[in-house]
Write a protein that holds these residues in place. Structure first.
Motif, PDB file in Angstrom:
ATOM      1  N   GLY A   5      64.671  18.549   9.578  1.00 31.81           N
ATOM      2  CA  GLY A   5      64.156  17.331   8.978  1.00 31.81           C
ATOM      3  C   GLY A   5      64.133  16.277  10.063  1.00 31.81           C
ATOM      4  O   GLY A   5      65.180  15.884  10.573  1.00 31.81           O
ATOM      5  N   ASP A  15      62.613  13.861   7.678  1.00 32.63           N
ATOM      6  CA  ASP A  15      64.056  13.674   7.509  1.00 32.63           C
ATOM      7  C   ASP A  15      64.368  13.060   6.149  1.00 32.63           C
ATOM      8  O   ASP A  15      65.439  13.284   5.583  1.00 32.63           O
ATOM      9  N   THR A  29      64.389  16.118   3.588  1.00 34.23           N
ATOM     10  CA  THR A  29      65.597  16.935   3.693  1.00 34.23           C
ATOM     11  C   THR A  29      66.817  16.151   3.209  1.00 34.23           C
ATOM     12  O   THR A  29      67.722  16.723   2.587  1.00 34.23           O
ATOM     13  N   ALA A  60      67.964  20.655   4.726  1.00 35.60           N
ATOM     14  CA  ALA A  60      67.184  21.520   5.607  1.00 35.60           C
ATOM     15  C   ALA A  60      67.549  22.983   5.377  1.00 35.60           C
ATOM     16  O   ALA A  60      66.668  23.858   5.316  1.00 35.60           O
TER      17      ALA A  60
END
Length: 292
Positions: A75, A103, A106, A280
């Motif tokens: 991520g 990001d 995730t 993730a």
């Protein structure tokens, strides 16, 4: 697909964390490295990820495995720019499986344990993402520094430097915050201009703690934090105007400001069930399970 190791990466504008697991999902170790936001460049991002993964193997007491024996999910900040995401994937150094997402997503998946919800992230940058039960995803913010990321650490630092510049040339009265910023960046115009010429989002974010440190003694610092709260609340409102979804605040700045959010938003805030590296890994396990 058979692999020996699963790796979940959380890569942002300040640092990178790589969580190493065996094929059964047991966590073995976690390595850390510098920023792997794609705003720093794809080559630099991969360098930091590899450094963090290599450190994780070392901390686990294992030799670094061949990448073909590893599956990795990352991520990363900046993945919402399609060209950067494609370039990152094209530079895969040989991982048997590579899953890449934002990001923020995730973090959302990790925070809500793989269930729908909303995540508000403010660390170096700022972004909010929502995931509805029907699978619909939407993002607010995340435009990147310096054009966006309002309410994040880099934005706070940038605004604090702007204030310090105004005090140096007499447009504003000096206060505790501007003095602290000058001490960190330059007490004269030439020195501060030199600092600004070299500074990136990570450097500006390093000044954000000064704003928090001086909020009780400097009205201008308090005003910056108030503005950050308004910006972060607007991100959530843009994604869930009805105010029905659970919200998790993620990132150092968001967590520090959570208690200042409007009451209607605070009541929906939940403790995270996991973090972005967990998210993730969840996406990675899902991808491997779906593989023929």
């Amino acid at each position: 697909m058979t692999v020996s190791f699963l790796i979940g990466v959380d890569g942002g504008g300040t640092g990178t964390r790589a969580r190493l697991c065996n094929a059964n999902g047991q966590v073995l170790a976690q390595g850390e490295a510098g920023p792997s936001s794609l705003s720093h460049g794809v080559t630099g991002a991969w360098q930091q990820i590899i450094q963090a993964v290599t450190q994780a193997f070392a901390l686990a007491g294992l030799p670094t495995a061949a990448w073909r024996d590893c599956a990795l999910a990352a991520g990363l900040a900046g993945v919402n720019a399609p060209e950067q995401a494609a370039e990152f994937k094209a530079h895969n150094p040989g991982f048997a499986e590579l899953v890449v997402d934002t990001d923020s997503f995730t973090a959302l998946v990790g925070a809500h344990g793989g269930q729908p919800g909303l995540v508000l992230i403010a660390g170096t940058g700022s972004v909010a993402e929502v995931w509805h039960a029907d699978g619909l995803r939407r993002i607010a913010g995340g435009w990147g520094f310096p054009i966006g990321d309002e309410g994040g650490g880099a934005w706070l630092g940038f605004e604090a430097v702007r204030l310090a510049q105004q005090t140096l040339d007499g447009r504003a009265s000096p206060g505790p915050l501007s003095r602290a910023v000058c001490a960190a960046t330059g007490t004269d115009a030439d020195t501060m201009l030199g600092w600004c010429a070299r500074a990136n989002q990570t450097a500006y974010a390093s000044l954000a703690p000064l704003v928090f440190d001086h909020e009780k003694t400097d009205a201008q610092a308090a005003a910056l934090l108030d503005a950050a709260v308004l910006s972060l609340a607007a991100l959530v409102r843009a994604l869930d105007a009805a105010g029905t979804l659970p919200v998790v605040c993620s990132g150092s700045v968001a967590r520090r400001l959570q208690g200042r959010l409007p009451a209607s938003l605070r009541t929906r805030c939940r403790d995270p069930q996991g973090d972005a590296a967990d998210g993730a890994l969840h996406l990675l396990r899902k991808k491997l399970a779906e593989a023929p």
